[in-house]
Design an enzyme around this catalytic site. Sequence first.
Site, mmCIF file in Angstrom:
data_model
loop_
_atom_site.group_PDB
_atom_site.id
_atom_site.type_symbol
_atom_site.label_atom_id
_atom_site.label_comp_id
_atom_site.label_asym_id
_atom_site.label_seq_id
_atom_site.Cartn_x
_atom_site.Cartn_y
_atom_site.Cartn_z
ATOM 1 N N SER A 1 25.676 -38.881 -61.131
ATOM 2 C CA SER A 1 25.961 -38.272 -59.725
ATOM 3 C C SER A 1 25.968 -39.248 -58.883
ATOM 4 O O SER A 1 25.783 -40.376 -59.153
ATOM 5 C CB SER A 1 24.838 -37.046 -59.893
ATOM 6 O OG SER A 1 24.223 -37.139 -58.526
ATOM 7 N N SER A 2 26.749 -38.639 -57.516
ATOM 8 C CA SER A 2 26.789 -39.662 -56.458
ATOM 9 C C SER A 2 25.482 -39.640 -55.857
ATOM 10 O O SER A 2 25.396 -41.005 -55.058
ATOM 11 C CB SER A 2 27.741 -38.738 -55.277
ATOM 12 O OG SER A 2 27.076 -37.862 -54.970
ATOM 13 N N CYS A 3 24.228 -39.461 -56.161
ATOM 14 C CA CYS A 3 22.946 -39.708 -55.746
ATOM 15 C C CYS A 3 22.525 -41.146 -56.157
ATOM 16 O O CYS A 3 21.616 -41.625 -55.618
ATOM 17 C CB CYS A 3 22.000 -38.680 -55.951
ATOM 18 S SG CYS A 3 21.633 -38.651 -57.492
ATOM 19 N N TYR B 1 15.422 -38.689 -59.853
ATOM 20 C CA TYR B 1 16.847 -38.231 -60.251
ATOM 21 C C TYR B 1 17.940 -39.481 -60.235
ATOM 22 O O TYR B 1 18.483 -39.556 -61.597
ATOM 23 C CB TYR B 1 17.381 -36.911 -59.551
ATOM 24 C CG TYR B 1 18.448 -36.511 -60.134
ATOM 25 C CD1 TYR B 1 18.372 -35.730 -61.427
ATOM 26 C CD2 TYR B 1 19.768 -36.656 -59.546
ATOM 27 C CE1 TYR B 1 19.743 -35.244 -61.991
ATOM 28 C CE2 TYR B 1 21.067 -35.792 -59.941
ATOM 29 C CZ TYR B 1 20.666 -35.183 -61.076
ATOM 30 O OH TYR B 1 21.907 -34.575 -61.545
ATOM 31 N N LYS C 1 19.466 -41.556 -63.360
ATOM 32 C CA LYS C 1 20.905 -41.732 -63.595
ATOM 33 C C LYS C 1 21.489 -43.079 -63.630
ATOM 34 O O LYS C 1 22.381 -43.512 -64.434
ATOM 35 C CB LYS C 1 21.960 -40.858 -62.602
ATOM 36 C CG LYS C 1 21.409 -39.343 -62.657
ATOM 37 C CD LYS C 1 22.164 -38.782 -63.989
ATOM 38 C CE LYS C 1 22.115 -37.331 -63.758
ATOM 39 N NZ LYS C 1 22.528 -36.765 -65.300
ATOM 40 N N HIS D 1 22.145 -25.851 -55.191
ATOM 41 C CA HIS D 1 22.750 -26.733 -54.435
ATOM 42 C C HIS D 1 23.373 -26.180 -53.150
ATOM 43 O O HIS D 1 23.562 -24.838 -53.109
ATOM 44 C CB HIS D 1 24.118 -27.512 -55.441
ATOM 45 C CG HIS D 1 23.636 -28.486 -56.179
ATOM 46 N ND1 HIS D 1 23.767 -28.313 -57.547
ATOM 47 C CD2 HIS D 1 22.811 -29.602 -55.862
ATOM 48 C CE1 HIS D 1 23.068 -29.358 -58.239
ATOM 49 N NE2 HIS D 1 22.671 -30.307 -57.516
HETATM 50 N N1 LIG Z 1 26.298 -29.448 -60.101
HETATM 51 C C1 LIG Z 1 26.438 -30.602 -59.600
HETATM 52 O O1 LIG Z 1 26.857 -30.344 -58.218
HETATM 53 C C2 LIG Z 1 26.627 -32.051 -60.101
HETATM 54 C C3 LIG Z 1 27.196 -33.017 -59.236
HETATM 55 C C4 LIG Z 1 27.395 -34.455 -59.946
HETATM 56 C C5 LIG Z 1 26.824 -34.397 -61.206
HETATM 57 N N2 LIG Z 1 26.368 -33.360 -62.198
HETATM 58 C C6 LIG Z 1 26.175 -33.774 -63.325
HETATM 59 O O2 LIG Z 1 26.644 -32.981 -64.165
HETATM 60 C C7 LIG Z 1 25.798 -32.897 -65.409
HETATM 61 C C8 LIG Z 1 25.690 -31.241 -65.792
HETATM 62 O O3 LIG Z 1 25.124 -30.685 -64.455
HETATM 63 P P1 LIG Z 1 25.403 -29.038 -64.359
HETATM 64 O O4 LIG Z 1 25.674 -28.655 -62.839
HETATM 65 O O5 LIG Z 1 26.389 -28.358 -65.157
HETATM 66 O O6 LIG Z 1 23.914 -28.646 -64.611
HETATM 67 P P2 LIG Z 1 23.541 -27.009 -65.269
HETATM 68 O O7 LIG Z 1 24.442 -26.107 -64.896
HETATM 69 O O8 LIG Z 1 22.061 -26.992 -64.630
HETATM 70 O O9 LIG Z 1 23.625 -27.180 -66.666
HETATM 71 C C9 LIG Z 1 22.739 -28.091 -67.415
HETATM 72 C C10 LIG Z 1 22.602 -27.878 -69.019
HETATM 73 O O10 LIG Z 1 21.884 -28.716 -69.084
HETATM 74 C C11 LIG Z 1 20.980 -28.108 -70.532
HETATM 75 N N3 LIG Z 1 19.808 -28.671 -70.595
HETATM 76 C C12 LIG Z 1 19.039 -29.147 -69.513
HETATM 77 N N4 LIG Z 1 17.779 -29.493 -70.217
HETATM 78 C C13 LIG Z 1 18.143 -29.413 -71.484
HETATM 79 C C14 LIG Z 1 16.943 -30.077 -72.523
HETATM 80 N N5 LIG Z 1 15.738 -30.241 -72.613
HETATM 81 N N6 LIG Z 1 17.678 -29.905 -73.837
HETATM 82 C C15 LIG Z 1 18.804 -29.601 -74.005
HETATM 83 N N7 LIG Z 1 19.667 -28.812 -72.979
HETATM 84 C C16 LIG Z 1 19.130 -29.241 -71.615
HETATM 85 C C17 LIG Z 1 20.949 -26.636 -70.160
HETATM 86 O O11 LIG Z 1 21.145 -25.988 -71.334
HETATM 87 P P3 LIG Z 1 20.796 -24.548 -71.544
HETATM 88 O O12 LIG Z 1 21.803 -23.717 -70.627
HETATM 89 O O13 LIG Z 1 21.096 -24.288 -72.890
HETATM 90 O O14 LIG Z 1 19.435 -24.503 -71.134
HETATM 91 C C18 LIG Z 1 22.335 -26.692 -69.160
HETATM 92 O O15 LIG Z 1 23.484 -26.170 -70.082
HETATM 93 C C19 LIG Z 1 24.486 -33.449 -64.990
HETATM 94 O O16 LIG Z 1 24.252 -34.733 -65.531
HETATM 95 C C20 LIG Z 1 24.607 -33.354 -63.504
HETATM 96 O O17 LIG Z 1 23.783 -35.015 -63.168
HETATM 97 C C21 LIG Z 1 26.389 -32.310 -61.445
#
Ligand SMILES: NC(=O)c1ccc[n+]([C@@H]2O[C@H](COP(=O)([O-])OP(=O)(O)OC[C@H]3O[C@@H](n4cnc5c(N)ncnc54)[C@H](OP(=O)(O)O)[C@@H]3O)[C@@H](O)[C@H]2O)c1
Length: 314
Positions: A108-110, A137, A141, A180
């Site tokens: 992520s951008s952080c 976090y 990353k 967020h």
């Molecule tokens: N959201 C943003 O704005 C954003 C921005 C930049 C980068 N990202 C990156 O994109 C990636 C995904 O983010 P997201 O927004 O899609 O998050 P999210 O909607 O919260 O989804 C995270 C997923 O991770 C799984 N997970 C979490 N803990 C776990 C564990 N212990 N074992 C197995 N699975 C686990 C969850 O599975 P279950 O649903 O099955 O529990 C969930 O499906 C991350 O690496 C994040 O840093 C996100």
Amino acid sequence: MEKNAKIYVAGHRGMVGSAIYRKLIKEGYTNLLTRASSELDLRNQQAVTDFFEAEKPEYVFLAAAKVGGIVANNTYRADFLFENLSIQNNVIHQSYKTGVKKLMFLGSSCIYPKLAPQPLKEEYLLTGLLEETNEPYAIAKISGIKMCDAYRAQYNCNFISVMPTNLYGYNDNYHPQNSHVLPALIRRFHEAKENGLAEVSIWGSGSPLREFLFADDLAEACYFLMQNFNEGGFLNIGTGHDLSIKDLALLVKKIVGFEGALTFDSSKPDGTPRKLMDVSKLHDLGWKHQIELEEGIQLAYQDFLSKQQENSPL
Ligand SMILES: NC(=O)c1ccc[n+]([C@@H]2O[C@H](COP(=O)([O-])OP(=O)(O)OC[C@H]3O[C@@H](n4cnc5c(N)ncnc54)[C@H](OP(=O)(O)O)[C@@H]3O)[C@@H](O)[C@H]2O)c1
């Protein structure tokens, strides 16, 4: 990636993982491997070892992580560091052990220093102190990027890293405290409209500048880079445009149709003053986003409304 290749999408129920999963299905992939966290806890080293040995995926998208907004990051500092390090260590190491052909790690951008020049170029990594509120976090990353690089250097693994800007879209998290900024605004304006409130209070001063990318656009970029990027380090993924939180709030207010006033709660933290990705490397490779902010927020709001109608957890 061959259409019948075995592809593990870690975190397929999350916002990013579900967008990548949908994209792969749309492209005709037939052998996708998924597990909910209730079936496979990626923090559990033995469970991850057993899973990779049994399934032997050929490609991995690592989109599973513990994710949240400023307050969640700042409150659950130990959990954000421990859980993210554990998940990525286990998945990256087992991908090496079982001969995964290519892995994509999502950060992520952080990861960038709090006061890095703007827009953020990839080479600014580790040139200054991080933003305090999400340092654990960010450290996790940054470790993920360095881990992919180390496995590439020592074991010749084709593990790549991408750093998306702030995302929003289908399957977003609308939790009142842990979400967020963009989904939080959608929820607040919607509830204010439903309850006939006179005003909505926005966290922080409204002045920080932020960039937003629709998650389906991110999935397009991830798919593109899985075919076209095979280098160490990492690539930024974003739109290259930003706006103030105040202007974002005005846009969400308009789309949701809330007619009351806006106020700003300066007791809540602002975070980094500006966060805009430099996406020239991505553009030079030939990829650009398609969905502009207004259209994306309309789609996200429709998704929010349909989840509400189904009584799905938001
Ligand atoms: N959201 C943003 O704005 C954003 C921005 C930049 C980068 N990202 C990156 O994109 C990636 C995904 O983010 P997201 O927004 O899609 O998050 P999210 O909607 O919260 O989804 C995270 C997923 O991770 C799984 N997970 C979490 N803990 C776990 C564990 N212990 N074992 C197995 N699975 C686990 C969850 O599975 P279950 O649903 O099955 O529990 C969930 O499906 C991350 O690496 C994040 O840093 C996100």
